[in-house]
Design a protein around this motif. Structure first.
Motif, short mmCIF file in Angstrom:
data_model
loop_
_atom_site.label_atom_id
_atom_site.label_comp_id
_atom_site.label_asym_id
_atom_site.label_seq_id
_atom_site.Cartn_x
_atom_site.Cartn_y
_atom_site.Cartn_z
N TYR A 1 -2.63 -7.64 5.39
CA TYR A 1 -2.78 -6.33 4.75
C TYR A 1 -3.52 -6.46 3.41
O TYR A 1 -4.40 -5.66 3.11
N THR B 1 0.46 2.04 -2.14
CA THR B 1 1.10 2.84 -1.10
C THR B 1 0.61 2.37 0.26
O THR B 1 -0.59 2.49 0.56
N THR C 1 2.28 3.21 3.42
CA THR C 1 2.40 4.43 4.20
C THR C 1 3.15 5.45 3.34
O THR C 1 3.94 5.08 2.47
N PRO D 1 -1.88 6.39 1.36
CA PRO D 1 -1.99 5.06 1.95
C PRO D 1 -3.26 4.31 1.55
O PRO D 1 -4.36 4.88 1.56
N THR E 1 8.32 6.35 2.46
CA THR E 1 7.17 5.57 1.99
C THR E 1 7.44 4.08 2.07
O THR E 1 8.55 3.63 1.77
#
Length: 232
Positions: A11, A57, A59, A81, A106
């Motif tokens: 990610y 962020t 999600t 996001p 979140t």
């Protein structure tokens, strides 16, 4: 998305700040990160608390806001996001100057200052990427201040509906659907408008045949005419 199965290095690799890092560097940086699952209404941080990290962020939606002495709320920014916040303040050694709250369920990624400083010391180019990211954020905030000072309420609402992520779609002349990520009252505060005025503008645009409102979905029926609307 379960935090325990989340591939954190992968990610991190898609975030603009970290795209040039190799896998070992990403794995090292990930050791200084933490995933937090927040429910709607949970506080991320409050004014006056120590700022020793920045946040992304993953999600959901996070609201940055300030409170007046009378308790009135002003939304500073809505962070969706893939977007980060508090990275500039982290380097100042000063406490948070705004509040942050989850507007929806979140998943939040917190990156510790020590981890970022460590990468900067290993590779000065990392500092340049941090500066570029901070500069983009500052440019956006300056653009917002300009809009509040020079643009009418109608212009601000239309500008929000035709913001960057739908510009290419609008160019085709086809119907574009903009889903409001949070309540109309929150967006109104973000645009420095009252909720009542924001609703009036949407109804005026609907009456003019430019949009159709379906709960939180705004169907832009004629993007070009909306951009040229006299109210702007």
């Amino acid at each position: 998305m379960e935090a325990r199965t989340f591939d954190l290095p992968r990610y991190l690799s898609v975030l603009p700040l970290f795209t040039d890092l190799n896998r070992p560097e990403l794995e090292r940086l990930a050791l200084g990160c933490q995933l937090r699952r927040l429910s709607r209404g949970d506080t991320v941080f409050r004014v006056g608390e120590a700022c020793e990290e920045f946040h992304v962020t993953v999600t959901g939606q996070v609201k940055l806001y300030a409170l007046s002495p009378a308790g009135q709320e002003k939304v500073i920014e809505l962070v969706g996001p893939g977007n980060s916040f508090a990275e500039a303040l982290m380097f100042t050694g000063k406490p948070y100057i705004v509040n942050a709250q989850a507007l929806t369920d979140t998943l939040l990624l917190t990156v510790k200052k020590e981890a970022v400083v460590g990468e900067i010391e290993r590779d000065p180019r990392f500092a340049m990427r941090m500066l570029a990211g901070i500069s983009r954020r500052l440019h956006g905030l300056v653009h917002d201040v300009e809009a509040y000072a020079l643009h009418s309420g109608m212009q601000r609402v239309i500008g929000y509906l035709l913001r960057d992520q739908v510009v290419e779609d609008c160019a085709t002349g086809e119907v574009v659907i903009v889903s409001l990520p949070v309540s109309k009252a929150t967006i109104a505060s973000r645009l420095s408008l009252t909720p009542e005025y924001f609703s009036r503008v949407l109804h005026e645009l609907e009456s003019a045949g430019l949009v159709r409102i379906d709960k939180r979905d705004v169907h832009i029926l004629d993007p070009k005419s909306l951009a040229d609307y006299p109210g702007r």
